[in-house]
Design a protein around this motif. Structure first.
Motif: not given
Length: 229
Positions: A53-55, A60-62, A66-67, A82-85
């Motif tokens: 996920f970190e890669d 640089g993905v939007d 990504l969501y 965590i990102f999704r929340a």
């Protein structure tokens, strides 16, 4: 070794209390090894998922893309969860308030809840390992004390005190001690190892949450109404 002093013979001919102690320690040992293998698999999968996920996140993905590409709620884990929340709360608050601080506070709360759930998931069953590690020596010691009490009773009833009279009782007592250590030592080793791995992963998740929060903060500062209350 004399067959009467072999480990299987001592276990089969031990008193009922000592046999129960040995059975309890055996069950604890087996269950602790199940927890060790299961938790090790979870930790290895979490490390792999975090790297992947970190890669992608730092490629640089939007963020909207990504969501959208993230798995459904309940299927994500680690930093992706965590990102999704956080991003879901960000998108929910953006149309409702013009205050960047209110948006960032909501995002931070959502990520903190997600982080807590990840902490619970990573530490699941580790308390069982800690319990086996701390309790097994004392359970084995109880079997030891019971065996030694039996040896003294044999001495009191014997016409002549000989080593053969007390040896079986002392031997089964020592077997109970050995089984307690056999259950406790791997449990404490792997508890420390898995706890350390969990702490490292949770630290990485916390670092990601801080970095993601900073990215959203910079994006909000660029809004035309960023200074509005």
């Amino acid at each position: 070794m004399n067959d009467s002093m072999s480990i299987p013979h001592l276990i089969m001919n031990a008193s009922g209390v000592v046999q129960f102690v040995m059975l309890l320690l055996l069950i604890g040992s087996v269950l602790s090894w199940i927890v060790v293998f299961q938790r090790s698999f979870v930790m290895r999968r979490a490390r792999k998922a975090h790297r992947a996920f970190e890669d992608r996140f730092w490629s640089g993905v939007d963020l909207n893309e990504l969501y959208r590409d993230a798995p459904a709620e309940g299927e994500t884990q680690g930093a992706e969860h965590i990102f999704r929340a956080g991003f879901r709360e960000f998108n929910r608050l953006m149309p409702k308030t013009r205050s960047p601080q209110a948006i960032l506070d909501g995002v931070q709360r959502s990520m903190r809840v997600a982080w807590s759930r990840e902490e619970e998931r990573l530490n699941l069953h580790l308390v069982f390992l800690a319990t086996v590690a701390s309790a097994s020596p004392y359970i084995g010691l109880f079997g030891t004390v019971w065996g030694i009490m039996g040896s003294f009773q044999s001495l009191s009833m014997a016409q002549q005190a000989t080593l053969a009279t007390v040896a079986p009782w002392i031997a089964e007592a020592l077997v109970a001690t050995a089984m307690g250590l056999f259950a406790a030592i791997p449990a404490v080793i792997f508890y420390n190892r898995l706890s350390a791995e969990s702490s490292r992963l949770l630290g990485k998740y916390e670092d990601f949450a801080e970095e993601f929060h900073s990215i959203l903060h910079r994006n909000l500062q660029g809004r035309p109404d960023a200074g509005a209350a």
